[in-house]
Design a protein around this motif. Structure first.
Motif, PDB file in Angstrom:
ATOM      1  N   VAL A   1       0.851  -1.194   0.000  1.00 28.43           N
ATOM      2  CA  VAL A   1       0.000   0.000   0.000  1.00 28.43           C
ATOM      3  C   VAL A   1       0.885   1.242   0.000  1.00 28.43           C
ATOM      4  O   VAL A   1       1.818   1.355   0.785  1.00 28.43           O
ATOM      5  CB  VAL A   1      -0.922   0.006   1.239  1.00 28.43           C
ATOM      6  N   THR A   2       0.553   2.145  -0.900  1.00 30.95           N
ATOM      7  CA  THR A   2       1.251   3.427  -0.988  1.00 30.95           C
ATOM      8  C   THR A   2       0.212   4.544  -0.957  1.00 30.95           C
ATOM      9  O   THR A   2      -0.996   4.288  -0.998  1.00 30.95           O
ATOM     10  CB  THR A   2       2.057   3.530  -2.300  1.00 30.95           C
ATOM     11  N   LYS A   3       0.664   5.762  -0.939  1.00 28.31           N
ATOM     12  CA  LYS A   3      -0.277   6.893  -0.962  1.00 28.31           C
ATOM     13  C   LYS A   3      -1.098   6.902  -2.250  1.00 28.31           C
ATOM     14  O   LYS A   3      -2.195   7.432  -2.287  1.00 28.31           O
ATOM     15  CB  LYS A   3       0.443   8.217  -0.780  1.00 28.31           C
ATOM     16  N   ASP A   4      -0.572   6.268  -3.304  1.00 30.73           N
ATOM     17  CA  ASP A   4      -1.272   6.267  -4.585  1.00 30.73           C
ATOM     18  C   ASP A   4      -2.399   5.238  -4.669  1.00 30.73           C
ATOM     19  O   ASP A   4      -3.313   5.396  -5.466  1.00 30.73           O
ATOM     20  CB  ASP A   4      -0.275   6.008  -5.724  1.00 30.73           C
ATOM     21  N   ASN A   5      -2.344   4.170  -3.849  1.00 29.94           N
ATOM     22  CA  ASN A   5      -3.381   3.143  -3.957  1.00 29.94           C
ATOM     23  C   ASN A   5      -4.151   2.891  -2.653  1.00 29.94           C
ATOM     24  O   ASN A   5      -4.990   2.011  -2.609  1.00 29.94           O
ATOM     25  CB  ASN A   5      -2.793   1.830  -4.491  1.00 29.94           C
ATOM     26  N   VAL A   6      -3.897   3.650  -1.619  1.00 29.64           N
ATOM     27  CA  VAL A   6      -4.515   3.411  -0.315  1.00 29.64           C
ATOM     28  C   VAL A   6      -6.046   3.449  -0.379  1.00 29.64           C
ATOM     29  O   VAL A   6      -6.730   2.722   0.346  1.00 29.64           O
ATOM     30  CB  VAL A   6      -3.974   4.368   0.755  1.00 29.64           C
ATOM     31  N   ASP A   7      -6.614   4.223  -1.259  1.00 29.66           N
ATOM     32  CA  ASP A   7      -8.061   4.355  -1.341  1.00 29.66           C
ATOM     33  C   ASP A   7      -8.745   3.144  -1.971  1.00 29.66           C
ATOM     34  O   ASP A   7      -9.966   3.029  -1.944  1.00 29.66           O
ATOM     35  CB  ASP A   7      -8.451   5.610  -2.123  1.00 29.66           C
ATOM     36  N   GLN A   8      -7.978   2.201  -2.506  1.00 25.68           N
ATOM     37  CA  GLN A   8      -8.552   0.993  -3.116  1.00 25.68           C
ATOM     38  C   GLN A   8      -9.004  -0.022  -2.070  1.00 25.68           C
ATOM     39  O   GLN A   8      -9.739  -0.940  -2.389  1.00 25.68           O
ATOM     40  CB  GLN A   8      -7.509   0.303  -4.007  1.00 25.68           C
TER      41      GLN A   8
END
Length: 68
Positions: free
Chosen positions: A58-65
């Motif tokens: 998990v990164t800041k770019d995919n955390v919302d998934q």
């Protein structure tokens, strides 16, 4: 922190239930077995631990998934 890794709790719980079911049936989980869940297609056995490769990065770019 740029990223963190963890396992999907639903998938991990399903795999644990499947292993319990196999043990109740007097079957063993062996090195390389496919437990039918992504990341657990070729498990490794380390002592009494069954390991899969189902981690999620998990990164800041995919955390919302993720909903958990």
């Amino acid at each position: 922190i740029k990223a963190m890794s963890f396992w999907d709790p639903a998938d991990a719980g399903y795999v644990m239930s499947k292993v319990a079911h196999l043990l109740i049936q007097k079957k063993q989980v062996k090195e390389g077995d496919n437990l039918g869940v992504k990341g657990y297609e070729k498990v490794k056995i380390v002592g009494n631990i069954i390991r899969g490769e189902a981690w999620i990065d998990v990164t800041k770019d995919n955390v919302d998934q993720f909903t958990f």
